[in-house]
Write an enzyme that holds these catalytic residues in place. Structure first.
Site, PDB file in Angstrom:
ATOM      1  N   ARG A 246      18.755 107.257  73.295  1.00  0.00           N
ATOM      2  CA  ARG A 246      18.110 105.928  73.021  1.00  0.00           C
ATOM      3  C   ARG A 246      16.885 105.879  73.944  1.00  0.00           C
ATOM      4  O   ARG A 246      17.094 105.404  75.036  1.00  0.00           O
ATOM      5  CB  ARG A 246      18.968 104.843  72.992  1.00  0.00           C
ATOM      6  CG  ARG A 246      18.250 103.343  72.894  1.00  0.00           C
ATOM      7  CD  ARG A 246      19.255 102.342  72.509  1.00  0.00           C
ATOM      8  NE  ARG A 246      20.357 102.132  73.405  1.00  0.00           N
ATOM      9  CZ  ARG A 246      20.209 101.542  74.752  1.00  0.00           C
ATOM     10  NH1 ARG A 246      18.815 101.394  75.182  1.00  0.00           N
ATOM     11  NH2 ARG A 246      21.145 101.370  75.577  1.00  0.00           N
ATOM     12  N   HIS A 250      17.834  98.826  74.046  1.00  0.00           N
ATOM     13  CA  HIS A 250      18.719  98.405  73.003  1.00  0.00           C
ATOM     14  C   HIS A 250      18.457  97.503  71.830  1.00  0.00           C
ATOM     15  O   HIS A 250      18.606  98.074  70.430  1.00  0.00           O
ATOM     16  CB  HIS A 250      20.216  97.811  73.767  1.00  0.00           C
ATOM     17  CG  HIS A 250      21.185  97.203  72.923  1.00  0.00           C
ATOM     18  ND1 HIS A 250      21.906  98.150  72.405  1.00  0.00           N
ATOM     19  CD2 HIS A 250      21.486  96.159  72.581  1.00  0.00           C
ATOM     20  CE1 HIS A 250      23.111  97.480  71.604  1.00  0.00           C
ATOM     21  NE2 HIS A 250      22.673  96.248  71.739  1.00  0.00           N
ATOM     22  N   TYR A 259      19.622  98.297  84.037  1.00  0.00           N
ATOM     23  CA  TYR A 259      20.863  99.118  84.581  1.00  0.00           C
ATOM     24  C   TYR A 259      20.393 100.539  84.092  1.00  0.00           C
ATOM     25  O   TYR A 259      21.310 101.296  84.680  1.00  0.00           O
ATOM     26  CB  TYR A 259      21.785  98.879  83.137  1.00  0.00           C
ATOM     27  CG  TYR A 259      21.064  98.864  81.698  1.00  0.00           C
ATOM     28  CD1 TYR A 259      21.311  99.906  80.908  1.00  0.00           C
ATOM     29  CD2 TYR A 259      20.841  97.607  81.276  1.00  0.00           C
ATOM     30  CE1 TYR A 259      20.586 100.002  79.850  1.00  0.00           C
ATOM     31  CE2 TYR A 259      20.298  97.578  79.805  1.00  0.00           C
ATOM     32  CZ  TYR A 259      20.311  98.695  79.149  1.00  0.00           C
ATOM     33  OH  TYR A 259      20.012  98.794  78.044  1.00  0.00           O
TER      34      TYR A 259
HETATM   35  C1  TPP Z   1      32.808  93.434  67.738  1.00  0.00           C
HETATM   36  C2  TPP Z   1      31.709  93.364  68.764  1.00  0.00           C
HETATM   37  N1  TPP Z   1      31.819  93.343  69.993  1.00  0.00           N
HETATM   38  C3  TPP Z   1      30.829  93.376  70.762  1.00  0.00           C
HETATM   39  C4  TPP Z   1      29.521  93.352  70.273  1.00  0.00           C
HETATM   40  C5  TPP Z   1      28.326  93.273  71.190  1.00  0.00           C
HETATM   41  N2  TPP Z   1      27.686  94.491  71.178  1.00  0.00           N
HETATM   42  C6  TPP Z   1      26.542  94.593  70.449  1.00  0.00           C
HETATM   43  S1  TPP Z   1      25.857  96.141  70.593  1.00  0.00           S
HETATM   44  C7  TPP Z   1      27.060  96.763  71.644  1.00  0.00           C
HETATM   45  C8  TPP Z   1      27.193  98.071  72.149  1.00  0.00           C
HETATM   46  C9  TPP Z   1      27.310  99.199  71.079  1.00  0.00           C
HETATM   47  O1  TPP Z   1      26.975 100.636  71.821  1.00  0.00           O
HETATM   48  P1  TPP Z   1      27.310 101.581  70.587  1.00  0.00           P
HETATM   49  O2  TPP Z   1      28.379 101.519  69.752  1.00  0.00           O
HETATM   50  O3  TPP Z   1      26.922 102.925  71.455  1.00  0.00           O
HETATM   51  O4  TPP Z   1      25.778 101.755  69.819  1.00  0.00           O
HETATM   52  P2  TPP Z   1      24.362 101.834  70.157  1.00  0.00           P
HETATM   53  O5  TPP Z   1      23.853 100.072  70.330  1.00  0.00           O
HETATM   54  O6  TPP Z   1      24.170 102.471  71.492  1.00  0.00           O
HETATM   55  O7  TPP Z   1      23.601 102.246  69.133  1.00  0.00           O
HETATM   56  C10 TPP Z   1      27.889  95.730  72.109  1.00  0.00           C
HETATM   57  C11 TPP Z   1      29.219  95.716  72.802  1.00  0.00           C
HETATM   58  C12 TPP Z   1      29.328  93.266  68.837  1.00  0.00           C
HETATM   59  N3  TPP Z   1      28.422  93.305  68.258  1.00  0.00           N
HETATM   60  N4  TPP Z   1      30.477  93.369  67.986  1.00  0.00           N
END
Ligand code: TPP
Length: 343
Positions: A246, A250, A259
């Site tokens: 990425r 985010h 971070y």
């Molecule tokens: C069930 C749930 N827990 C926590 C969150 C908060 N949250 C949003 S994005 C994220 C990280 C996700 O990382 P990843 O699966 O690696 O996807 P990326 O954003 O890197 O594409 C979190 C913890 C959420 N949206 N849903």
């Protein structure tokens, strides 16, 4: 990147005989360039207050577009919030995508005939749904395969395990594409899991697993195409790990400098997918600065028309917040609806 499928080097040289001809490569490049332009322009709209929070995908175009291009028209795409590139490649109109990220009710349900489920924000919830759509299709004799995306972080959720196990046991025609982009917001992959080779989990579920260079459009397209073929032939699900990065924050509300060592992102720019495929095409004499300029102009016009279309959507009414929660509103929705109408 040992054991990782790759066809094109970071500087755009073919590493093996390519499984696609020039017309397909040009189609892939166009779709990636289109996605990148969407991402760039979406951020501008967000800064102008014309989109809500927007999750960027810069650097992940090959993983998303390559996977989406492997689908046929009857196949379903189940995206996370990150996957606008895949959704517009599989036919979601740009204006609908903009309305979704504007939180406008006209963007909450996708047009008839577009086989894309709405973007899922709760992590990994989409995976059991995707397997359900795949299994239901089989029971009904429908020819569709389902492509579901998830992030590296999302694979830690219980829903991911349930979906993988169910899909395996029932040989559901589903392809799971994990975009391993190195981070779950501020948590690097090494702190999310001991074994960072996510495709290695596949044998544990008794399904096929492939690790692919997620910044190599040719590799992703080919690997997912094979997985889709297997699923369609009744040979069950595949777990594809697309290793990518990425490059962007985010979301538009995030500040990765808090971070992440931003020198790392600078270094990763070298492996990014759009420039890589462009270099390959240029070396073959199939692309040039003039062709690039003409394409970008065409894509800008397309995007501008989509913005105009989105701007023309009627002003939502307050009660629209609860109108689409259930087919038949329950007592809570009805009460909320009355209150929002000022009743
Ligand atoms: C069930 C749930 N827990 C926590 C969150 C908060 N949250 C949003 S994005 C994220 C990280 C996700 O990382 P990843 O699966 O690696 O996807 P990326 O954003 O890197 O594409 C979190 C913890 C959420 N949206 N849903």
């Amino acid at each position: 990147m040992e054991g990782t499928v790759r066809y094109v080097s970071e500087d755009g040289r073919p590493l093996a005989e390519l499984p696609f001809g020039e017309a397909e490569l040009l189609r892939g490049y166009r779709a990636m360039r289109r996605a990148r332009l969407f991402d760039e322009r979406a951020v501008t709209l967000q800064r102008q207050g014309r989109l809500g929070v927007y999750p960027l995908f810069r650097g992940q175009e090959a993983a998303q577009v390559g996977a989406a291009l492997a689908l046929g028209p009857s196949d379903w795409l189940v995206p996370t919030y990150r996957d606008t590139a895949a959704a517009i490649t599989h036919g979601l109109p740009l204006a609908t995508a903009l309305l979704y990220w504007r939180a406008h009710p006209a963007g909450w349900s996708f047009p008839e005939g577009v086989r894309v489920l709405p973007f899922y924000v709760p992590i990994a919830t989409q995976l059991p749904h995707a397997v359900g759509v795949a299994h239901a299709g089989r029971l009904r004799g429908e020819p569709w395969v389902v492509l579901a995306f998830v992030g590296d972080g999302g694979t830690s959720e219980g829903d991911a395990h349930e979906a993988l196990n169910f899909a395996s046991v029932f040989s559901a025609p589903v392809v799971f594409v994990v975009q391993n982009n190195g981070w779950a917001i501020s948590v690097p992959t090494e702190r999310q899991m001991r074994n960072t080779r996510i495709a290695d989990r596949a044998p544990g579920y008794g399904i096929a697993g492939v690790r692919v260079d997620g910044n190599d459009l040719v590799a992703v397209w080919d690997v997912v195409r094979q997985a889709v073929d297997r699923a369609r032939a009744g040979e069950g699900p595949t777990l594809v790990e697309a290793v990518t990065y990425r490059l962007a924050p985010h979301t538009t509300s995030d500040d990765p400098s808090r971070y992440r060592d931003e020198a790392e992102a600078g270094e990763r720019e070298r492996a990014e997918p759009v420039a890589r495929l462009r270099a390959l095409l240029e070396a073959r004499g199939a692309w040039s600065e003039e062709r690039e300029e003409a394409l970008v102009e065409e894509l800008r016009a397309e995007f501008d028309a989509a913005v105009a279309e989105a701007d023309a959507a009627p002003e939502p009414t307050p009660e629209s917040i609860v109108e689409q929660v259930y087919a038949e509103p329950g007592p809570d929705q009805r009460r909320a609806w009355e209150a929002l109408r000022g009743g």
